[in-house]
Design a protein around this motif. Structure first.
Motif, mmCIF file in Angstrom:
data_model
loop_
_atom_site.group_PDB
_atom_site.id
_atom_site.type_symbol
_atom_site.label_atom_id
_atom_site.label_comp_id
_atom_site.label_asym_id
_atom_site.label_seq_id
_atom_site.Cartn_x
_atom_site.Cartn_y
_atom_site.Cartn_z
ATOM 1 N N PRO A 105 0.839 -1.212 0.000
ATOM 2 C CA PRO A 105 0.000 0.000 0.000
ATOM 3 C C PRO A 105 0.865 1.249 0.000
ATOM 4 C CG PRO A 105 0.075 -0.946 2.203
ATOM 5 C CD PRO A 105 0.817 -1.892 1.312
ATOM 6 N N MET A 106 0.412 2.261 -0.723
ATOM 7 C CA MET A 106 1.070 3.565 -0.756
ATOM 8 C C MET A 106 0.124 4.543 -0.068
ATOM 9 S SD MET A 106 3.828 2.955 -2.728
ATOM 10 C CE MET A 106 4.311 4.479 -3.497
ATOM 11 N N GLU A 107 0.421 4.832 1.208
ATOM 12 C CA GLU A 107 -0.506 5.574 2.055
ATOM 13 C C GLU A 107 -0.809 6.972 1.513
ATOM 14 O OE1 GLU A 107 -2.097 4.452 4.596
ATOM 15 O OE2 GLU A 107 -1.035 2.616 5.176
ATOM 16 N N GLU A 108 0.225 7.732 1.157
ATOM 17 C CA GLU A 108 0.026 9.126 0.782
ATOM 18 C C GLU A 108 -0.776 9.279 -0.503
ATOM 19 O OE1 GLU A 108 0.747 11.740 2.610
ATOM 20 O OE2 GLU A 108 1.515 10.409 4.184
ATOM 21 N N SER A 109 -0.509 8.440 -1.476
ATOM 22 C CA SER A 109 -1.176 8.576 -2.780
ATOM 23 C C SER A 109 -2.431 7.734 -2.910
ATOM 24 C CB SER A 109 -0.198 8.204 -3.896
ATOM 25 O OG SER A 109 0.260 6.863 -3.738
ATOM 26 N N ASN A 110 -2.742 6.939 -1.877
ATOM 27 C CA ASN A 110 -3.936 6.085 -1.905
ATOM 28 C C ASN A 110 -3.893 5.134 -3.103
ATOM 29 O OD1 ASN A 110 -6.309 5.070 -0.857
ATOM 30 N ND2 ASN A 110 -7.600 6.681 -1.711
ATOM 31 N N THR A 111 -2.742 4.523 -3.305
ATOM 32 C CA THR A 111 -2.565 3.576 -4.392
ATOM 33 C C THR A 111 -1.926 2.303 -3.864
ATOM 34 O OG1 THR A 111 -0.387 4.488 -4.928
ATOM 35 C CG2 THR A 111 -2.272 5.402 -6.115
ATOM 36 N N ILE A 112 -1.873 1.299 -4.722
ATOM 37 C CA ILE A 112 -1.165 0.056 -4.434
ATOM 38 C C ILE A 112 -0.072 -0.103 -5.474
ATOM 39 C CG2 ILE A 112 -1.333 -2.461 -4.347
ATOM 40 C CD1 ILE A 112 -4.191 -2.141 -3.363
ATOM 41 N N CYS A 113 1.157 -0.325 -5.006
ATOM 42 C CA CYS A 113 2.295 -0.533 -5.895
ATOM 43 C C CYS A 113 2.528 -2.028 -6.064
ATOM 44 C CB CYS A 113 3.539 0.139 -5.321
ATOM 45 S SG CYS A 113 5.051 -0.137 -6.300
ATOM 46 N N VAL A 114 2.759 -2.452 -7.315
ATOM 47 C CA VAL A 114 3.060 -3.848 -7.613
ATOM 48 C C VAL A 114 4.359 -3.901 -8.408
ATOM 49 C CG1 VAL A 114 0.636 -4.538 -7.595
ATOM 50 C CG2 VAL A 114 1.698 -3.820 -9.759
ATOM 51 N N VAL A 115 4.970 -5.075 -8.451
ATOM 52 C CA VAL A 115 6.163 -5.290 -9.263
ATOM 53 C C VAL A 115 6.017 -6.619 -9.991
ATOM 54 C CG1 VAL A 115 7.456 -6.411 -7.383
ATOM 55 C CG2 VAL A 115 8.698 -5.324 -9.275
ATOM 56 N N ASN A 116 6.464 -6.656 -11.255
ATOM 57 C CA ASN A 116 6.384 -7.894 -12.023
ATOM 58 C C ASN A 116 7.763 -8.483 -12.266
ATOM 59 O OD1 ASN A 116 7.547 -6.416 -14.084
ATOM 60 N ND2 ASN A 116 5.687 -6.258 -15.312
ATOM 61 N N ARG A 117 7.807 -9.551 -13.027
ATOM 62 C CA ARG A 117 9.063 -10.273 -13.227
ATOM 63 C C ARG A 117 10.057 -9.482 -14.061
ATOM 64 N NH1 ARG A 117 8.499 -15.461 -16.971
ATOM 65 N NH2 ARG A 117 10.755 -15.277 -16.723
ATOM 66 N N ARG A 157 10.970 -6.444 -13.438
ATOM 67 C CA ARG A 157 11.431 -5.364 -12.572
ATOM 68 C C ARG A 157 10.687 -4.061 -12.861
ATOM 69 N NH1 ARG A 157 16.801 -7.146 -14.088
ATOM 70 N NH2 ARG A 157 17.751 -8.435 -12.470
ATOM 71 N N THR A 158 9.466 -4.163 -13.307
ATOM 72 C CA THR A 158 8.682 -2.980 -13.615
ATOM 73 C C THR A 158 7.722 -2.701 -12.472
ATOM 74 O OG1 THR A 158 8.778 -3.569 -15.960
ATOM 75 C CG2 THR A 158 7.206 -1.870 -15.324
ATOM 76 N N LEU A 159 7.706 -1.455 -12.008
ATOM 77 C CA LEU A 159 6.756 -1.043 -10.994
ATOM 78 C C LEU A 159 5.441 -0.657 -11.655
ATOM 79 C CD1 LEU A 159 8.964 1.259 -8.718
ATOM 80 C CD2 LEU A 159 8.549 -1.191 -8.491
ATOM 81 N N GLY A 160 4.346 -1.026 -11.009
ATOM 82 C CA GLY A 160 3.020 -0.636 -11.475
ATOM 83 C C GLY A 160 2.209 -0.056 -10.333
ATOM 84 N N PHE A 161 1.197 0.746 -10.657
ATOM 85 C CA PHE A 161 0.433 1.436 -9.627
ATOM 86 C C PHE A 161 -1.056 1.318 -9.917
ATOM 87 C CE2 PHE A 161 4.610 3.274 -9.892
ATOM 88 C CZ PHE A 161 4.988 3.343 -8.556
ATOM 89 N N LEU A 162 -1.788 0.895 -8.892
ATOM 90 C CA LEU A 162 -3.247 0.786 -8.950
ATOM 91 C C LEU A 162 -3.837 1.934 -8.142
ATOM 92 C CD1 LEU A 162 -3.375 -3.034 -8.386
ATOM 93 C CD2 LEU A 162 -4.533 -1.934 -10.296
ATOM 94 N N ASP A 163 -4.555 2.837 -8.806
ATOM 95 C CA ASP A 163 -5.140 4.003 -8.147
ATOM 96 C C ASP A 163 -6.496 3.603 -7.545
ATOM 97 O OD1 ASP A 163 -6.138 6.449 -7.328
ATOM 98 O OD2 ASP A 163 -5.367 7.512 -9.079
ATOM 99 N N LEU A 164 -6.601 3.701 -6.220
ATOM 100 C CA LEU A 164 -7.837 3.289 -5.543
ATOM 101 C C LEU A 164 -8.916 4.365 -5.580
ATOM 102 C CD1 LEU A 164 -6.329 1.541 -2.392
ATOM 103 C CD2 LEU A 164 -7.001 0.527 -4.557
#
Length: 440
Positions: free
Chosen positions: A324-336, A338-345
């Motif tokens: 969880p990314m508290e300040e931005s209200n998002t969830i950060c994920v990483v794939n195989r 090495r790419t970061l991804g962001f889910l905006d809640l």
């Protein structure tokens, strides 16, 4: 603040300093207790003694006292060669000055200035599972059926075990207490398993957590991944027994069960409290498909889930971790990759906004993990830990931590101004520290 003179008698040696110098110690130190709420030296009740004769007697080592007093006055730590460091640290602990000693020994945590300070060999090659940093700069490492505990000097304390069952997860409730979750042997000793709280100093089992079924019958259970919510003084853990499967909550102090969320988890890898949403983030595999859920314990509901479309779940099977990314209200994920991804809640569309990666696919077995610390994202993959800073349009790679002879990083943890990385093949762990500022 007054510069009132203060006199100490330490086993016959006289030391004189000022209240201003002593006030640099924290309120919870022995010296901090000498002051009132306005940071004035409290009266001692010996008004008949002349001011120049008032003194505080301390029955401790005078050489170490001299070093620590100099530390309070200058902020620098100089240890003469005739003083064993272990003795100095023991004395610093007595006075409540360990934090000041650590700060002088290494600087405040700075991810872009970290250096490899120590490499410690493990005790069970190829059988390590987790490492957790303690609040005071030590760590705990899970090795099969035991947890090995190291203080901030990286000296090993007595190991912890719960009937030598395989350890699933560990967590620090505070600097003195470690909680451990273990499996349950349903065929041989079904009453064995669950969770226990141990003394980090002695390895003593302080109490066990118990799981009650719907009829309030206490049963043995297998405990999986842990989450410690310091705001509510609760320990949460995935748990499974013959009739129940879900996530339990226990009081940290008493060990009594306070709640249970009856939820089919599948193979779960991480649970983490999302303070902004007052929910538990569950990152797991269900039917071999990656699922991320937010669970609300107040009404026992799943308030958010991703992905929605089960037909496309296989597309996201390469996602390894989520935080969880508290300040931005998002969830950060990483794939195989090495790419970061962001889910905006905040929106209705549940799609991943992908960041640029820092280098292609990985062919080796890896244990990717994400940690958010100090506004930066740390991502372990293969032999290194990448550190990202939030730029204007994307997260930018700022540094990489790569070491040692131990092979791929199995797990890593940040705490007590240190980063610990546990390597899988050789079962060693590295301690990374920020060097102190230069002496001018």
């Amino acid at each position: 603040m007054t510069a009132e003179k203060v006199r100490f008698n330490v086993r016959g040696r006289i030391f004189e300093t000022t209240a201003t110098t002593l006030a640099t110690a924290r309120r919870d130190s022995m010296f901090g207790a000498m002051f009132d709420d306005e940071w004035k030296i409290q009266p001692r009740g010996d008004e008949l003694v002349k001011p120049e004769e008032k003194e505080y007697f301390i029955d401790r080592d005078p050489d170490c006292f001299s070093v620590l007093l100099n530390l309070l006055g200058t902020g620098k730590l100089h240890v003469p060669c005739n003083i064993p460091e272990k003795l100095l640290y023991m004395e610093a602990h007595y006075y409540g000055l360990l934090d000041q000693v650590r700060t002088a020994k290494w600087g405040d945590f700075d991810s872009n200035r970290l250096r490899l300070a120590s490499t410690v060999s493990g005790q069970a090659p190829g059988n390590c599972t987790a490492i957790r940093a303690s609040p005071d700069g030590g760590c705990a490492v899970a090795h099969g059926g035991v947890v090995r505990v190291y203080d901030w000097m990286l000296e090993e304390h007595p190991p912890l075990n719960l009937e030598y069952q395989s350890v699933n997860d560990i967590g620090w409730m505070d600097s003195d207490n470690i909680v451990m979750s273990v499996r349950q042997n349903l065929t041989r000793r079904p009453e064995v398993g669950g969770m226990g709280v141990f003394s980090s100093m002695t390895g003593e089992l302080r109490h066990r957590f118990q799981l009650s079924d719907r009829k309030d019958q206490v049963k043995g259970f297998a405990a999986g991944v842990l989450c410690i919510n310091s705001d509510s003084n609760k320990v949460l853990a995935s748990c499974r027994e013959t009739t129940n499967e879900g996530i339990g909550a226990w009081d940290q102090v008493t060990g009594k069960q306070t709640d249970f969320f009856d939820f089919g988890l599948g193979r779960n890898e991480k649970i983490q409290w999302f303070h902004r949403r007052n929910c538990l983030l569950v990152n797991s595999f269900i039917n071999d498909k990656r699922r991320i859920n937010l669970l609300d314990f107040r009404d026992k509901s799943v308030v958010w889930s991703w992905p929605d479309d089960t037909k496309t779940c296989h597309v996201h099977a390469n996602i390894y971790d989520a935080i969880p990314m508290e300040e931005s209200n998002t969830i950060c994920v990483v794939n195989r990759y090495r790419t970061l991804g962001f889910l905006d809640l905040r929106g209705t569309k549940k799609s991943v906004r992908w960041n640029l990666n820092d280098g292609g696919d990985t062919e080796q077995r890896c244990y990717a993990k994400l940690i958010l610390h100090g506004g930066q994202i740390f991502c372990s993959m293969d032999h290194k830990i990448s550190v990202y800073y939030d730029g204007l349009d994307q997260w930018v790679l700022t540094s990489s931590l790569g070491s040692s002879q131990g092979g791929s990083i199995r797990d890593f943890s940040i705490g007590g101004d240190r980063l610990f990385a546990l390597h899988s093949e050789e079962n060693v762990f590295d301690a990374w520290e920020t060097p102190p500022p230069p002496i001018l």
